[in-house]
Design an enzyme around this catalytic site. Structure first.
Site, short mmCIF file in Angstrom:
data_model
loop_
_atom_site.label_atom_id
_atom_site.label_comp_id
_atom_site.label_asym_id
_atom_site.label_seq_id
_atom_site.Cartn_x
_atom_site.Cartn_y
_atom_site.Cartn_z
N GLU A 97 40.12 33.67 38.84
CA GLU A 97 41.31 34.29 39.47
C GLU A 97 41.77 33.28 40.51
O GLU A 97 41.08 33.05 41.50
CB GLU A 97 40.94 35.59 40.18
N CYS A 144 45.91 37.69 46.72
CA CYS A 144 46.23 36.93 45.52
C CYS A 144 47.38 37.55 44.76
O CYS A 144 48.05 36.89 43.98
CB CYS A 144 44.99 36.82 44.64
P1 NDP Z 1 38.50 27.73 47.79
O1 NDP Z 1 38.81 27.48 46.37
O2 NDP Z 1 38.29 26.55 48.69
O3 NDP Z 1 37.22 28.64 47.92
C1 NDP Z 1 36.96 29.75 47.10
C2 NDP Z 1 35.47 29.93 46.99
O4 NDP Z 1 34.92 28.80 46.33
C3 NDP Z 1 34.77 30.02 48.32
O5 NDP Z 1 33.68 30.89 48.21
C4 NDP Z 1 34.29 28.60 48.52
O6 NDP Z 1 33.20 28.51 49.38
C5 NDP Z 1 33.90 28.24 47.12
N1 NDP Z 1 33.81 26.81 46.86
C6 NDP Z 1 34.62 25.84 47.31
N2 NDP Z 1 34.23 24.66 46.82
C7 NDP Z 1 33.16 24.89 46.04
C8 NDP Z 1 32.29 24.06 45.26
N3 NDP Z 1 32.49 22.78 45.18
N4 NDP Z 1 31.28 24.65 44.62
C9 NDP Z 1 31.07 25.98 44.69
N5 NDP Z 1 31.85 26.80 45.40
C10 NDP Z 1 32.88 26.27 46.07
O7 NDP Z 1 39.61 28.61 48.33
P2 NDP Z 1 39.81 29.20 49.80
O8 NDP Z 1 38.98 30.43 49.91
O9 NDP Z 1 39.64 28.18 50.86
O10 NDP Z 1 41.32 29.55 49.68
C11 NDP Z 1 42.23 28.50 49.49
C12 NDP Z 1 43.37 28.96 48.64
O11 NDP Z 1 42.94 29.65 47.48
C13 NDP Z 1 44.23 29.97 49.32
O12 NDP Z 1 45.07 29.36 50.25
C14 NDP Z 1 44.93 30.55 48.15
O13 NDP Z 1 45.98 29.72 47.75
C15 NDP Z 1 43.87 30.60 47.09
N6 NDP Z 1 43.23 31.92 46.96
C16 NDP Z 1 43.45 32.65 45.85
C17 NDP Z 1 42.88 33.89 45.72
C18 NDP Z 1 43.03 34.69 44.46
O14 NDP Z 1 42.49 35.79 44.38
N7 NDP Z 1 43.70 34.24 43.43
C19 NDP Z 1 42.10 34.49 46.78
C20 NDP Z 1 41.88 33.62 47.89
C21 NDP Z 1 42.42 32.38 47.95
P3 NDP Z 1 33.38 28.03 50.90
O15 NDP Z 1 34.26 29.03 51.56
O16 NDP Z 1 32.00 28.04 51.43
O17 NDP Z 1 34.01 26.68 50.85
#
Ligand code: NDP
Length: 672
Positions: free
Chosen positions: A258, A297
């Site tokens: 997602e 989202c």
């Molecule tokens: P990220 O993609 O950075 O993070 C999402 C999750 O992935 C977090 O739990 C993060 O952990 C984890 N993660 C990041 N890098 C890795 C990796 N290399 N290996 C394993 N896990 C990883 O998104 P953000 O939460 O920072 O949000 C950024 C953008 O994502 C938002 O601005 C928005 O555009 C979008 N978003 C979309 C959503 C949806 O439902 N479609 C919901 C939320 C955000 P950690 O936090 O520890 O880095």
């Protein structure tokens, strides 16, 4: 507030990383409120523990037992929700936002629990569709079934809904009998950890069913196998990075994503100012911009209106947004809190700067903090693009905050093309009172969106809103939205199961699926099946009734008694003239009533009530003078609680030539 040391939960014990801790700030004050990290965790050992301890324990349980377990978890969350609300404020969320996250999360577990007990069998295997006849003699048949995956569900969650985001995935996963390793987003992980702790302390889970990583996932992906599922929510960038991990490709690991979504909302061409739909549109766009400070989202990022109404839309939206009260979410009257972190604030400002290259701000100011101090506050920002086809950024850049762009469309084709220009979204909404407009939109745009809400004056009051994913409906969308699908009731459970086409003899397959299949044995006995409790009834046990003749007097009597004097029962000539009948026929309902008269055992006993018929088909007409008999077979049974359960009976009604006159499933409520 005292700094919380967030702990991991591995191999059924809490673990604090000795080093490499990251600090997490309050969204409203900027103060450090937690430290988090996963250094030193043995990720392979965690995967092994889930596979070798959690999985087998969960797979021993039936769907109903797992469903009760979900209810216990949801009750535990509800009983301690105040602890979660305290932390919720630190994420910048208001009480209403928290309600969506915390009670919405528990509600999702309740919903899966109830679906599990009502729609799934009290078994460990799930039948998919009807039996397929593969041979002339009926000794070789096919039946699709679902069985639980034997691996681990790795849930990587977003920061915006720390509780709901965790529970909406755990509901279907645990119901499917699969253990999970949860990795919450760091920015709001303290709230996810608290909810996770409540579930562990509830004592409802078998060992190994749940584990928690409060930081980097280390080398976990190196240990994924074909039996595992990764369910990711977050940015497209991270999704792409993880989805292209070589192990995912090599082992064909299921990957549910997602991601970002440039969701659209469209004001129908019929819904100009002064119509209820216009007002509903304004209300919904403003609400979607400000709930959870737009960090959803599913939030509306692109609001489209007929060119002639775009000024009115701008005016009405600006007026509505001016009423939003931004501030510390704990304060009375505040309607919008802060973004989840200063990083997120910067990300939103950067995104708005991108959008401003081709759209102009008509309300709000991204650079003027509405609240003093170190919190991540921002005003709602409304942009306007008068040339949406010449402004790629408005369709490509997702500002994950209280930001939307309004844009005009020329005609329906243009509106549909603009909606689809988002390249795949989680949710679209259309405001129209014209079913033709709605139909055109669904046909033109359905393939691009996971969910479509079509709102008008008749449904608005009870509507759940544009942005609310619901446990009974699918959540996910094509293309840019990640191509994943979550929830959707039982559909969501099967994301964690494997569908297998079984082939073999009906008797053998019946024993495996715990359901009588056509062609399997039909043992009979001296005891009428209505005199046996569910625990005594054997699947396949069959009552073969005596036969009775149906006379013309019976047909006449039934017709006048019920008022059903349809020509086929009363008019010989007309019946003969039909392409189906050779003359007057017995009513289908008369046949059903006589069938009950043949198989019922009248005295009070283990059968309490008839609760319904399913899959009824009349296959051969029954003419006056024909006779009928019934075979009543225990198809499946399910004990619900100590007082009652359900028996599904396969009913076959035959004529004197052993042709099937009618067939159906009869449902009865029985004593266990
Ligand atoms: P990220 O993609 O950075 O993070 C999402 C999750 O992935 C977090 O739990 C993060 O952990 C984890 N993660 C990041 N890098 C890795 C990796 N290399 N290996 C394993 N896990 C990883 O998104 P953000 O939460 O920072 O949000 C950024 C953008 O994502 C938002 O601005 C928005 O555009 C979008 N978003 C979309 C959503 C949806 O439902 N479609 C919901 C939320 C955000 P950690 O936090 O520890 O880095």
């Amino acid at each position: 507030m005292k700094t919380i040391n967030l702990l991991n939960y591995a191999k059924d014990g809490w673990y604090q990383a000795p080093d490499g801790l990251a600090e997490v700030q309050s969204a409203i004050t900027g103060e450090v409120i937690a430290t988090t990290g996963s250094q030193g965790l043995d990720f392979k050992a965690m995967m092994d523990h889930a596979r070798n301890v959690g999985g087998p324990a969960l797979r021993k349980m039936t769907f109903h037992e797992r469903a009760w377990m979900l209810k216990d978890l949801a009750n535990a969350i509800m009983a301690r929700k105040d602890e979660l609300y305290e932390l919720n404020y630190q994420t910048g969320a208001t009480r209403t936002d928290g309600w969506i996250d915390i009670e919405g999360g528990a509600g999702t577990l309740f919903s899966f629990s109830s679906k599990g007990r009502r729609e799934l069998p009290n078994q460990r295997i799930l039948i998919d569709g009807n039996m397929e006849m593969l041979s002339k003699g009926g000794t070789f048949v096919g039946q699709h079934v679902w069985t639980s995956l034997q691996g681990v569900a790795v849930h990587i969650n977003a920061f915006n809904f720390p509780v709901w985001g965790m529970l909406e995935k755990l509901g279907p996963t645990l119901l499917a009998g699969v253990p999970a390793i949860v990795k919450p987003a760091s920015a709001t992980g303290y709230l996810a950890e608290a909810a996770f702790r409540i579930m562990i302390e509830a004592g409802a889970l078998p060992p190994g069913a749940l584990q928690l990583i409060m930081g980097s996932t280390g080398d976990l992906f190196d240990h994924l196998t074909l039996q595992d599922v990764v369910s990711f929510t977050g940015s497209a960038q991270t999704a792409m990075k993880l989805q292209t991990h070589p192990v995912i490709a090599r082992e064909s690991v299921r990957f549910i994503a997602e991601r970002d979504s440039l969701n659209a909302s469209i004001l129908g061409p019929d819904a100009g100012p002064g119509t209820p739909e216009f007002d509903l549109f304004i209300k919904e766009v403003a609400r979607e911009m400000t709930v959870k400070a737009g960090q959803k989202c599913t939030a509306i990022r692109r609001a489209m209106a007929p060119a002639e109404h775009i000024d009115a839309v701008q005016e009405a939206l600006t007026a509505r947004l001016a009423k939003v009260k931004i501030g510390d979410p704990r304060e009375e009257g505040v309607t919008m809190g802060a973004l989840a972190s200063r990083d997120q604030l910067q990300a939103v400002r950067d995104a708005v700067a991108e959008l401003r290259k081709s759209a102009r701000i008509v309300a709000g100011n991204p650079d003027e903090p509405p609240v003093a101090g170190g919190g991540a506050f921002i005003t709602p920002i409304l942009l306007r693009s008068d040339d949406p086809w010449g402004s790629p950024a408005v369709h490509d850049v997702e500002p994950f905050g209280p930001v939307s762009t309004i844009m005009p469309y020329k005609d329906m084709d243009d509106a549909i093309a603009l909606a689809n220009r988002g390249m795949g979204s989680l949710a679209l909404s259309l405001f129209t009172f014209d079913s033709k407009v709605a139909e055109e939109f669904v046909l033109g745009s359905g393939a691009y969106h996971g969910r479509m809400m079509i709102l008008d004056r008749t449904s608005a009051k009870e509507s759940t809103g544009h942005g609310s994913p619901l446990p009974v409906l699918v959540h996910g969308g094509p293309g840019r939205a990640g191509g994943g699908e979550e929830m959707g009731g039982v559909r969501g459970v099967t994301h964690y199961m494997q569908r297998t086409a079984l082939q073999g003899a009906p008797e053998l397959l019946s024993k495996i699926v715990k359901q009588w299949l056509p062609g399997a044995e039909k043992p009979a006995g001296d005891v009428h099946p209505f005199r046996q409790r569910i625990s005594e009834l054997e699947v396949g046990y069959t009552l073969k009734t005596a036969s009775r003749t149906v006379t013309l007097e019976d047909v006449e009597h039934f017709a006048h008694f019920t008022g059903d004097t349809f020509y086929a029962h009363m008019d010989e000539e007309a019946a003969k003239a039909s392409p189906i009948f050779e003359g007057r026929v017995a009513h289908g309902y008369l046949i059903l009533s006589f069938a009950a008269g043949l198989f019922v055992e009248p005295a009070p006993g283990p059968v309490f009530a008839n609760t319904g018929l399913e899959n009824l088909r009349f296959l051969t007409p029954l003419y006056p003078g024909d006779s009928m008999r019934v075979e009543l077979t225990v198809k499946s049974k399910s004990i619900r609680d100590e007082e009652k359960g359900e028996v599904r009976w396969a009913v076959y009604i035959f004529n004197q030539r052993d042709e099937i006159v009618a067939t159906y499933d009869l449902l009865t409520m029985n004593r266990p």
